[in-house]
Design a protein around this motif. Structure first.
Motif, PDB file in Angstrom:
ATOM      1  N   PRO A  21     -50.440  10.133  -6.805  1.00 33.73           N
ATOM      2  CA  PRO A  21     -50.607   8.674  -6.948  1.00 33.73           C
ATOM      3  C   PRO A  21     -51.453   8.325  -8.168  1.00 33.73           C
ATOM      4  O   PRO A  21     -51.224   7.319  -8.837  1.00 33.73           O
ATOM      5  N   GLU A  22     -52.416   9.182  -8.486  1.00 31.81           N
ATOM      6  CA  GLU A  22     -53.314   8.891  -9.620  1.00 31.81           C
ATOM      7  C   GLU A  22     -52.562   8.872 -10.943  1.00 31.81           C
ATOM      8  O   GLU A  22     -52.941   8.154 -11.855  1.00 31.81           O
ATOM      9  N   GLU A  23     -51.500   9.697 -11.066  1.00 31.94           N
ATOM     10  CA  GLU A  23     -50.763   9.731 -12.334  1.00 31.94           C
ATOM     11  C   GLU A  23     -50.049   8.389 -12.551  1.00 31.94           C
ATOM     12  O   GLU A  23     -50.011   7.870 -13.659  1.00 31.94           O
TER      13      GLU A  23
ATOM     14  N   VAL B  91     -57.944   5.489  -9.726  1.00 26.54           N
ATOM     15  CA  VAL B  91     -57.725   5.264  -8.292  1.00 26.54           C
ATOM     16  C   VAL B  91     -56.966   3.948  -8.076  1.00 26.54           C
ATOM     17  O   VAL B  91     -56.685   3.213  -9.033  1.00 26.54           O
ATOM     18  N   ASN B  92     -56.643   3.640  -6.833  1.00 24.98           N
ATOM     19  CA  ASN B  92     -55.876   2.417  -6.578  1.00 24.98           C
ATOM     20  C   ASN B  92     -56.610   1.162  -7.051  1.00 24.98           C
ATOM     21  O   ASN B  92     -55.991   0.198  -7.507  1.00 24.98           O
ATOM     22  N   SER B  93     -57.933   1.177  -6.957  1.00 23.50           N
ATOM     23  CA  SER B  93     -58.716   0.023  -7.425  1.00 23.50           C
ATOM     24  C   SER B  93     -58.553  -0.184  -8.932  1.00 23.50           C
ATOM     25  O   SER B  93     -58.606  -1.316  -9.422  1.00 23.50           O
TER      26      SER B  93
ATOM     27  N   MET C 269     -61.886  19.998  -1.443  1.00 27.63           N
ATOM     28  CA  MET C 269     -60.437  19.765  -1.393  1.00 27.63           C
ATOM     29  C   MET C 269     -60.151  18.417  -0.762  1.00 27.63           C
ATOM     30  O   MET C 269     -60.678  18.130   0.298  1.00 27.63           O
ATOM     31  N   HIS C 270     -59.372  17.597  -1.431  1.00 23.57           N
ATOM     32  CA  HIS C 270     -58.990  16.331  -0.793  1.00 23.57           C
ATOM     33  C   HIS C 270     -57.641  15.790  -1.257  1.00 23.57           C
ATOM     34  O   HIS C 270     -57.183  14.759  -0.782  1.00 23.57           O
ATOM     35  N   ARG C 271     -56.990  16.454  -2.233  1.00 23.99           N
ATOM     36  CA  ARG C 271     -55.695  15.963  -2.745  1.00 23.99           C
ATOM     37  C   ARG C 271     -54.672  15.907  -1.618  1.00 23.99           C
ATOM     38  O   ARG C 271     -54.505  16.896  -0.882  1.00 23.99           O
TER      39      ARG C 271
ATOM     40  N   GLY D 122     -64.462  -1.837  -2.253  1.00 27.34           N
ATOM     41  CA  GLY D 122     -64.624  -1.340  -0.886  1.00 27.34           C
ATOM     42  C   GLY D 122     -63.539  -0.367  -0.479  1.00 27.34           C
ATOM     43  O   GLY D 122     -63.358  -0.090   0.706  1.00 27.34           O
ATOM     44  N   GLN D 123     -62.803   0.194  -1.471  1.00 28.88           N
ATOM     45  CA  GLN D 123     -61.799   1.223  -1.138  1.00 28.88           C
ATOM     46  C   GLN D 123     -62.479   2.362  -0.371  1.00 28.88           C
ATOM     47  O   GLN D 123     -61.966   2.846   0.622  1.00 28.88           O
ATOM     48  N   HIS D 124     -63.624   2.804  -0.864  1.00 26.03           N
ATOM     49  CA  HIS D 124     -64.469   3.727  -0.091  1.00 26.03           C
ATOM     50  C   HIS D 124     -65.628   2.923   0.479  1.00 26.03           C
ATOM     51  O   HIS D 124     -66.241   2.124  -0.232  1.00 26.03           O
ATOM     52  N   TYR D 125     -65.911   3.165   1.744  1.00 29.70           N
ATOM     53  CA  TYR D 125     -66.845   2.284   2.446  1.00 29.70           C
ATOM     54  C   TYR D 125     -67.893   3.036   3.243  1.00 29.70           C
ATOM     55  O   TYR D 125     -68.922   2.494   3.604  1.00 29.70           O
ATOM     56  N   ASP D 126     -67.655   4.321   3.554  1.00 31.78           N
ATOM     57  CA  ASP D 126     -68.684   5.078   4.281  1.00 31.78           C
ATOM     58  C   ASP D 126     -69.940   5.158   3.423  1.00 31.78           C
ATOM     59  O   ASP D 126     -69.838   5.306   2.205  1.00 31.78           O
ATOM     60  N   GLU D 127     -71.086   5.150   4.050  1.00 27.57           N
ATOM     61  CA  GLU D 127     -72.351   5.269   3.314  1.00 27.57           C
ATOM     62  C   GLU D 127     -72.323   6.505   2.408  1.00 27.57           C
ATOM     63  O   GLU D 127     -72.696   6.456   1.239  1.00 27.57           O
TER      64      GLU D 127
ATOM     65  N   VAL E 242     -66.959  18.363   3.200  1.00 28.42           N
ATOM     66  CA  VAL E 242     -65.578  17.993   3.541  1.00 28.42           C
ATOM     67  C   VAL E 242     -65.338  16.487   3.397  1.00 28.42           C
ATOM     68  O   VAL E 242     -66.014  15.664   4.031  1.00 28.42           O
ATOM     69  N   HIS E 243     -64.368  16.155   2.563  1.00 28.81           N
ATOM     70  CA  HIS E 243     -63.918  14.769   2.335  1.00 28.81           C
ATOM     71  C   HIS E 243     -63.263  14.237   3.616  1.00 28.81           C
ATOM     72  O   HIS E 243     -62.605  15.004   4.337  1.00 28.81           O
ATOM     73  N   PRO E 244     -63.394  12.935   3.919  1.00 27.15           N
ATOM     74  CA  PRO E 244     -62.820  12.406   5.179  1.00 27.15           C
ATOM     75  C   PRO E 244     -61.337  12.704   5.358  1.00 27.15           C
ATOM     76  O   PRO E 244     -60.885  13.006   6.471  1.00 27.15           O
ATOM     77  N   ARG E 245     -60.576  12.635   4.273  1.00 32.06           N
ATOM     78  CA  ARG E 245     -59.135  12.922   4.380  1.00 32.06           C
ATOM     79  C   ARG E 245     -58.901  14.380   4.805  1.00 32.06           C
ATOM     80  O   ARG E 245     -58.088  14.667   5.688  1.00 32.06           O
ATOM     81  N   ALA E 246     -59.666  15.299   4.199  1.00 32.62           N
ATOM     82  CA  ALA E 246     -59.519  16.717   4.539  1.00 32.62           C
ATOM     83  C   ALA E 246     -60.007  16.970   5.965  1.00 32.62           C
ATOM     84  O   ALA E 246     -59.379  17.728   6.720  1.00 32.62           O
ATOM     85  N   ALA E 247     -61.108  16.307   6.341  1.00 35.37           N
ATOM     86  CA  ALA E 247     -61.687  16.522   7.678  1.00 35.37           C
ATOM     87  C   ALA E 247     -60.666  16.166   8.764  1.00 35.37           C
ATOM     88  O   ALA E 247     -60.463  16.929   9.725  1.00 35.37           O
ATOM     89  N   LYS E 248     -60.015  15.012   8.589  1.00 35.32           N
ATOM     90  CA  LYS E 248     -59.027  14.569   9.584  1.00 35.32           C
ATOM     91  C   LYS E 248     -57.920  15.605   9.738  1.00 35.32           C
ATOM     92  O   LYS E 248     -57.512  15.958  10.836  1.00 35.32           O
ATOM     93  N   ASN E 249     -57.435  16.088   8.589  1.00 37.85           N
ATOM     94  CA  ASN E 249     -56.285  17.002   8.638  1.00 37.85           C
ATOM     95  C   ASN E 249     -56.672  18.409   9.068  1.00 37.85           C
ATOM     96  O   ASN E 249     -55.868  19.112   9.677  1.00 37.85           O
TER      97      ASN E 249
ATOM     98  N   GLY F 207     -61.228  -1.538   2.365  1.00 34.45           N
ATOM     99  CA  GLY F 207     -61.068  -0.399   3.268  1.00 34.45           C
ATOM    100  C   GLY F 207     -59.777   0.379   3.057  1.00 34.45           C
ATOM    101  O   GLY F 207     -59.144   0.287   2.003  1.00 34.45           O
ATOM    102  N   SER F 208     -59.411   1.134   4.075  1.00 35.53           N
ATOM    103  CA  SER F 208     -58.266   2.046   3.958  1.00 35.53           C
ATOM    104  C   SER F 208     -56.959   1.348   4.277  1.00 35.53           C
ATOM    105  O   SER F 208     -56.943   0.232   4.804  1.00 35.53           O
ATOM    106  N   GLY F 209     -55.878   2.046   3.982  1.00 31.08           N
ATOM    107  CA  GLY F 209     -54.541   1.517   4.266  1.00 31.08           C
ATOM    108  C   GLY F 209     -53.529   2.313   3.483  1.00 31.08           C
ATOM    109  O   GLY F 209     -53.903   3.199   2.717  1.00 31.08           O
TER     110      GLY F 209
END
Ligand code: UD1
Length: 380
Positions: free
Chosen positions: A130-132, A98-100, A205-207, A38-43, A237-244, A65-67
């Motif tokens: 973080p992925e590395e 990914v973190n999972s 873009m989302h890095r 559930g790291q990603h949860y949007d439909e 647009v990825h959610p992280r990019a959209a917010k920023n 979820g997020s954190g």
């Protein structure tokens, strides 16, 4: 005895890797289960991929979820520990970076459950990513390392992993691509967006290094707005990019450019229908560097480095970073049809999932024999 394998998924790029593994496992009569953190949860970031790629509902959905990295990783670990203790899989398969991925590998290993890492051995050498960190930690503790290309084998051997623990199985995401491309091409996505085949660019873009930093995001955005003067650009647009983008006042600038279409995150088929008929792709994604190489479409990577160097040495990828002049230079070449040509790397043939299942069952067979041998030695 039926073998029980758990594949752990959490974020969008995991789903297209897990889907063909699940299908191959079912064909071979393996008891394979999908656990979703559930790291990603949007439909649009999760469920649509399960539906489109024919994956069953996950047997467990943790809904973490997020954190922050610590909170997210820790919550996944707490949830998975209970699941692994209750269900006792013979092998835990983690995919990607990914973190999972790292959270599941840590939990399984400490419970003495063998860990398989699918997409092992990739290295960007950039510990700001973080992925590395996730890749390195996961590989150090994994028992079976399945690489997408031989550069992965070389990295792992240099880090002291044994030859026997590594199998080059090829790129499993390309299994999903080849299987779904005909369906993707049937969609009317281009007509719906008023785009012409071969006459638009796809941007993603989302890095964090690009979109979390105002200076970097604005610099890249300026370069992209200039390219859009010459060719239509479509940008899911990825959610992280959209917010920023909102935070840095960039949304309006993109929206008001008549050649740019901002879209919500797309499902797999719609996205591939766009990518496969584009002139070129601009991205900071890892997977898209590989998918464009498999499709023979030029890719301009908006990062300083890549953990997937084979896409640049053999494929259609050019690593340009975030310098506006460099981005422009490479795009001009592509626009004048002098874009990079490439070839599809070895074992990116749509059959990686079969080889993955073979490697896992062989590993578990050898492990079983080793246990029997140890048990009989203990008796004498
Ligand atoms: C994660 C992966 C990254 C992968 C990317 C693909 C890590 C460290 N990063 O990054 O490797 O390339 O997924 O998308 O695991 N959000 C939503 N809806 C969602 C998921 C996230 O709105 O369904 C928002 C969150 O609130 C958060 C942001 O997007 O603010 C980032 O999500 P997160 O899972 O932390 O990392 P990604 O940037 O998506």
């Amino acid at each position: 005895m039926t073998i029980r394998i758990f594949t752990i998924v959490g974020a969008r790029p995991n789903f297209m890797k897990a889907a063909p593994i699940h299908a191959a496992a079912i064909r071979k009569g393996v008891d394979h289960r999908i656990i979703h953190t559930g790291q990603h949860y949007d439909e649009a970031m999760s469920k649509i991929f399960f539906d489109e790629l024919g994956m069953p509902e996950p047997v467990v959905y943790l809904g973490v979820g997020s954190g922050s990295h610590a909170v997210q990783t820790a919550n996944i670990m707490i949830g998975l520990e209970k699941v692994f203790m209750e269900h006792e899989p013979d092998l835990v398969n983690v995919v990607g970076d990914v973190n999972s991925t790292v959270a599941a590998a840590l939990v399984a290993k400490k419970l003495h459950i063998p860990v398989c890492h699918t997409e092992a051995g990739l290295r960007s050498r950039d510990l700001q990513m973080p992925e590395e960190i996730n890749r390195m930690v996961t590989d150090v503790i994994s028992d079976l390392l399945l690489t997408p290309s031989v550069d992965g084998d070389e990295n792992l051997l240099a880090e002291g992993k044994t030859r026997e623990s590594i199998v080059c199985v090829g790129n499993v995401m390309i299994d999903t691509l080849f299987m779904n491309l005909p369906k993707a091409k049937e969609l009317n996505t281009l007509e719906e967006l008023s785009l012409k085949e071969g006459n638009y660019a796809v941007l993603t873009m989302h890095r964090p290094s690009n979109v979390d930093d105002e200076t970097a995001f604005t610099r890249v955005a300026n370069a992209l707005l200039k390219i859009a003067d010459q060719i239509p650009v479509v940008f899911p647009v990825h959610p992280r990019a959209a917010k920023n983008m909102d935070k840095f006042g960039l949304t309006n600038r993109f929206e008001s450019h008549q050649n740019i279409q901002l879209l919500k995150p797309l499902g797999y088929l719609e996205f591939m229908s766009l990518v496969s008929r584009s002139k070129f792709v601009l991205t900071d994604s890892g997977g898209l560097q590989e998918e464009t190489t498999a499709l023979g479409i030029p890719c301009v990577t908006l990062r300083e480095n890549t953990e997937r160097p084979i896409t640049a040495t053999e494929g259609t990828n050019t690593i340009v970073g975030t310098d506006a002049n460099k981005i422009d230079e490479v795009c001009q070449d592509i626009l004048s049809d002098k874009g990079k040509q490439g070839r599809v790397p070895e074992l990116w043939d749509g059959k990686a999932s079969e080889r993955i299942l073979d490697a896992m069952t062989k590993f578990l067979g050898a492990n079983e024999r080793e246990h029997v041998k140890m048990a009989s030695q203990n008796k004498t």
